[in-house]
Design a protein around this motif. Structure first.
Motif, PDB file in Angstrom:
ATOM      1  N   ASP A 337      36.848  54.314  37.965  1.00  9.65           N
ATOM      2  CA  ASP A 337      37.560  53.925  36.756  1.00  9.65           C
ATOM      3  C   ASP A 337      38.619  52.889  37.129  1.00  9.65           C
ATOM      4  N   PHE A 338      38.222  51.631  37.116  1.00 10.61           N
ATOM      5  CA  PHE A 338      39.129  50.556  37.513  1.00 10.61           C
ATOM      6  C   PHE A 338      40.167  50.291  36.419  1.00 10.61           C
ATOM      7  N   VAL A 339      41.415  50.137  36.863  1.00 14.68           N
ATOM      8  CA  VAL A 339      42.510  49.785  35.954  1.00 14.68           C
ATOM      9  C   VAL A 339      43.183  48.532  36.498  1.00 14.68           C
ATOM     10  N   PRO A 340      43.715  47.682  35.606  1.00 14.13           N
ATOM     11  CA  PRO A 340      44.355  46.442  36.079  1.00 14.13           C
ATOM     12  C   PRO A 340      45.555  46.732  36.968  1.00 14.13           C
ATOM     13  N   VAL A 341      45.717  45.894  38.006  1.00 11.56           N
ATOM     14  CA  VAL A 341      46.864  45.992  38.907  1.00 11.56           C
ATOM     15  C   VAL A 341      47.263  44.575  39.301  1.00 11.56           C
ATOM     16  N   GLU A 342      48.550  44.340  39.441  1.00 12.69           N
ATOM     17  CA  GLU A 342      49.037  43.003  39.773  1.00 12.69           C
ATOM     18  C   GLU A 342      49.095  42.842  41.283  1.00 12.69           C
ATOM     19  N   LEU A 343      48.219  41.962  41.799  1.00  9.81           N
ATOM     20  CA  LEU A 343      48.180  41.711  43.238  1.00  9.81           C
ATOM     21  C   LEU A 343      48.303  40.224  43.558  1.00  9.81           C
ATOM     22  N   GLY A 344      48.661  39.408  42.568  1.00 13.84           N
ATOM     23  CA  GLY A 344      48.850  37.990  42.804  1.00 13.84           C
ATOM     24  C   GLY A 344      47.584  37.167  42.778  1.00 13.84           C
ATOM     25  N   LEU A 345      46.486  37.732  42.290  1.00 12.75           N
ATOM     26  CA  LEU A 345      45.227  37.010  42.194  1.00 12.75           C
ATOM     27  C   LEU A 345      44.913  36.711  40.729  1.00 12.75           C
ATOM     28  N   ASP A 346      43.846  35.963  40.509  1.00 13.89           N
ATOM     29  CA  ASP A 346      43.451  35.669  39.128  1.00 13.89           C
ATOM     30  C   ASP A 346      43.154  36.949  38.354  1.00 13.89           C
ATOM     31  N   GLU A 347      42.400  37.853  38.970  1.00 12.76           N
ATOM     32  CA  GLU A 347      42.082  39.139  38.347  1.00 12.76           C
ATOM     33  C   GLU A 347      41.996  40.191  39.445  1.00 12.76           C
ATOM     34  N   SER A 348      42.528  41.376  39.168  1.00 15.75           N
ATOM     35  CA  SER A 348      42.469  42.452  40.170  1.00 15.75           C
ATOM     36  C   SER A 348      42.562  43.798  39.471  1.00 15.75           C
ATOM     37  N   TRP A 349      41.792  44.747  39.993  1.00 15.10           N
ATOM     38  CA  TRP A 349      41.780  46.113  39.497  1.00 15.10           C
ATOM     39  C   TRP A 349      41.770  47.065  40.692  1.00 15.10           C
ATOM     40  N   SER A 350      42.208  48.285  40.452  1.00  9.00           N
ATOM     41  CA  SER A 350      42.161  49.314  41.497  1.00  9.00           C
ATOM     42  C   SER A 350      41.637  50.606  40.893  1.00  9.00           C
ATOM     43  N   ALA A 351      41.092  51.461  41.761  1.00  8.93           N
ATOM     44  CA  ALA A 351      40.583  52.769  41.346  1.00  8.93           C
ATOM     45  C   ALA A 351      40.876  53.777  42.448  1.00  8.93           C
ATOM     46  N   ARG A 352      40.956  55.039  42.048  1.00  9.14           N
ATOM     47  CA  ARG A 352      41.196  56.148  42.986  1.00  9.14           C
ATOM     48  C   ARG A 352      42.443  55.906  43.827  1.00  9.14           C
ATOM     49  N   ASP A 353      43.532  55.710  43.136  1.00  5.57           N
ATOM     50  CA  ASP A 353      44.838  55.554  43.786  1.00  5.57           C
ATOM     51  C   ASP A 353      44.856  54.410  44.792  1.00  5.57           C
ATOM     52  N   GLY A 354      44.142  53.358  44.494  1.00  9.29           N
ATOM     53  CA  GLY A 354      44.179  52.166  45.334  1.00  9.29           C
ATOM     54  C   GLY A 354      43.197  52.151  46.479  1.00  9.29           C
ATOM     55  N   SER A 355      42.333  53.160  46.586  1.00  4.66           N
ATOM     56  CA  SER A 355      41.370  53.160  47.694  1.00  4.66           C
ATOM     57  C   SER A 355      40.176  52.247  47.421  1.00  4.66           C
ATOM     58  N   PHE A 356      40.039  51.785  46.177  1.00  5.00           N
ATOM     59  CA  PHE A 356      38.998  50.812  45.832  1.00  5.00           C
ATOM     60  C   PHE A 356      39.660  49.670  45.082  1.00  5.00           C
ATOM     61  N   LEU A 357      39.301  48.441  45.439  1.00  9.79           N
ATOM     62  CA  LEU A 357      39.853  47.249  44.814  1.00  9.79           C
ATOM     63  C   LEU A 357      38.727  46.336  44.345  1.00  9.79           C
ATOM     64  N   LEU A 358      38.864  45.832  43.140  1.00  7.96           N
ATOM     65  CA  LEU A 358      37.941  44.843  42.586  1.00  7.96           C
ATOM     66  C   LEU A 358      38.758  43.586  42.328  1.00  7.96           C
ATOM     67  N   LEU A 359      38.378  42.476  42.977  1.00  7.42           N
ATOM     68  CA  LEU A 359      39.232  41.287  43.010  1.00  7.42           C
ATOM     69  C   LEU A 359      38.443  40.036  42.632  1.00  7.42           C
ATOM     70  N   ARG A 360      39.171  39.107  41.997  1.00  8.09           N
ATOM     71  CA  ARG A 360      38.601  37.772  41.763  1.00  8.09           C
ATOM     72  C   ARG A 360      39.684  36.724  41.937  1.00  8.09           C
ATOM     73  N   GLU A 361      39.362  35.731  42.734  1.00  6.79           N
ATOM     74  CA  GLU A 361      40.235  34.579  42.900  1.00  6.79           C
ATOM     75  C   GLU A 361      39.355  33.339  42.844  1.00  6.79           C
ATOM     76  N   GLY A 362      39.489  32.556  41.770  1.00  2.00           N
ATOM     77  CA  GLY A 362      38.634  31.395  41.604  1.00  2.00           C
ATOM     78  C   GLY A 362      37.175  31.784  41.493  1.00  2.00           C
ATOM     79  N   ARG A 363      36.352  31.220  42.372  1.00  4.01           N
ATOM     80  CA  ARG A 363      34.906  31.495  42.349  1.00  4.01           C
ATOM     81  C   ARG A 363      34.511  32.708  43.183  1.00  4.01           C
ATOM     82  N   THR A 364      35.487  33.357  43.830  1.00  3.80           N
ATOM     83  CA  THR A 364      35.189  34.437  44.768  1.00  3.80           C
ATOM     84  C   THR A 364      35.457  35.795  44.136  1.00  3.80           C
ATOM     85  N   VAL A 365      34.518  36.716  44.328  1.00  5.83           N
ATOM     86  CA  VAL A 365      34.629  38.087  43.845  1.00  5.83           C
ATOM     87  C   VAL A 365      34.464  39.025  45.037  1.00  5.83           C
TER      88      VAL A 365
END
Length: 396
Positions: A337-365
């Motif tokens: 269950d990813f929720v938005p988190v501010e990590l200084g990237l274009d888009e970022s989410w975290s799940a399970r207390d930060g043990s999983f990260l879903l990130l996007r910066e420009g063309r990279t995922v």
């Protein structure tokens, strides 16, 4: 000998437009040599000023059919030599020095032939194909609703050239089918009006070729889809899966992957690795997995990194990953269950207390995660660990 290649993009209902196109080529000094795959027309210099073409609606039956010899002889007696066949269209060229007569002299009979061999098959055949496509789409939707066949995930579709070509091919085929049905009825109306007024039948050269091109492009994309599907079946074999960690892990450290070191795990504890390359026309990357055994128990580490063709496509991919991981689960880790988190990237989410990260910066995922069977997975958003992960991922 100098030759020229042209696209013969005509259906049976547009055979008069095909005839006009061939006669324009003849006027420019080109003679039709053959038609390959019903679409590629090869021309050679004719050296003739009297060359003309006639296209007749006559399907080529089995080569042993007795009536074909009589048909060709009848055309030859009228001054026409057989050149090529494309679908239900037989193409004839005028004999040298001859004054050919029209193959169809009875307008009413020609009208009936046009309806029987061009309009009726187009309408009924296209309606049948549309019904089949609709039934397949309904079946697929029902299977998805029932939870069957969800092994094909949206992110895998976006990372597959075969799926992209297949989707575009189906779209072109549907557009061509939907377009051809009303076009056939309009053609038939135009024909009847021309016959009643004893006028020549007019057909738009541009729209005839465009409509035929849409249908041809759809089938070409579907054939390319099958080819790329076969190619993509072998792409996973280009990676590695096994326990020979010491031999393969050093070369993987040269790639932008977050691994055990960045997630607070002793690299010497890694016992198994798996890497799978991802390659398509729109996405390239790698899916990486490590198993490690420490005192805390078994730890499973993952890092998927993709480089997309554009920022917009990367945004689409990251949303597909977020959607599917919250419904069908990610790998063997269950739902995330990813929720938005501010990590200084274009888009970022975290799940399970930060043990999983879903990130996007420009063309990279990137999707990075750590899982421990007995709990206590690390928080990757912590400053020290996050900086290490961010540096290794080399996000654009």
């Amino acid at each position: 000998m100098r030759r020229k290649l042209g696209l013969f993009l005509y259906e049976e209902m547009d055979y008069k437009a095909a005839e006009d196109w061939l006669n324009r080529q003849a006027a420019a000094g080109w003679e039709l040599d053959r038609i390959w795959l019903n679409v590629l027309a090869w021309f050679r210099p004719s050296g003739r000023t009297d060359l003309r073409y006639c296209v007749d609606l006559h399907r080529k039956p089995d080569e042993y059919a007795l009536d074909m010899e009589d048909y060709y002889q009848l055309c030859a007696d009228a001054g026409w030599e057989y050149v090529a066949q494309s679908g239900g269209m037989a193409i004839f060229a005028s004999s040298p020095v001859a004054r050919p007569v029209p193959l169809q002299t009875d307008r009413k009979m020609e009208e009936r032939t046009y309806w029987k061999r061009a309009i009726r098959p187009a309408i009924l055949g296209h309606l049948l194909l549309l019904g089949l496509l609709a039934a397949l789409a309904a079946l697929w939707g029902w299977l998805q609703w029932r939870g069957v066949g969800r092994a094909v995930k949206p992110s895998e579709i976006l990372c597959s050239t075969a799926c992209l070509l297949g989707a575009l091919g189906v779209l072109c085929c549907v557009i061509g089918l939907l377009w051809s049905i009303p076009a056939g009825l309009l053609h038939w109306r135009r024909w009847k009006r021309a016959v009643e007024r004893e006028e020549p039948v007019a057909s738009s050269p541009f729209w005839s070729r465009f409509r035929g091109g849409v249908g041809w492009l759809g089938w070409l994309l579907m054939e390319l889809c099958v080819i790329f599907q076969l190619v993509e079946l072998f792409i996973p074999f280009l990676g590695y899966s096994g326990y020979d960690v010491a031999a393969h892990r050093p070369e993987l450290r040269e790639r932008p992957l977050a691994m055990a070191e960045e997630m607070g795990v002793d690299p010497n504890a890694v016992t198994y690795i798996r890497e799978e390359p991802v390659w398509s026309l729109l996405v390239q990357g790698i899916r990486y997995h490590e198993d490690a055994r420490e005192e805390e128990g078994y730890q499973f580490l993952s890092c998927d990194r993709y480089t997309c063709v554009s920022d917009g496509y990367a945004s689409l991919l990251v949303r597909a990953i977020r959607w599917e991981s919250g419904r069908s689960g990610y790998e063997a880790y269950g739902l995330l269950d990813f929720v938005p988190v501010e990590l200084g990237l274009d888009e970022s989410w975290s799940a399970r207390d930060g043990s999983f990260l879903l990130l996007r910066e420009g063309r990279t995922v990137a999707l990075v995660g750590a899982h421990i069977l007995d709990g206590g997975a690390p928080d990757l958003t912590g400053e020290r660990m996050w900086n290490a992960v961010l540096e290794r991922l080399d996000l654009e």
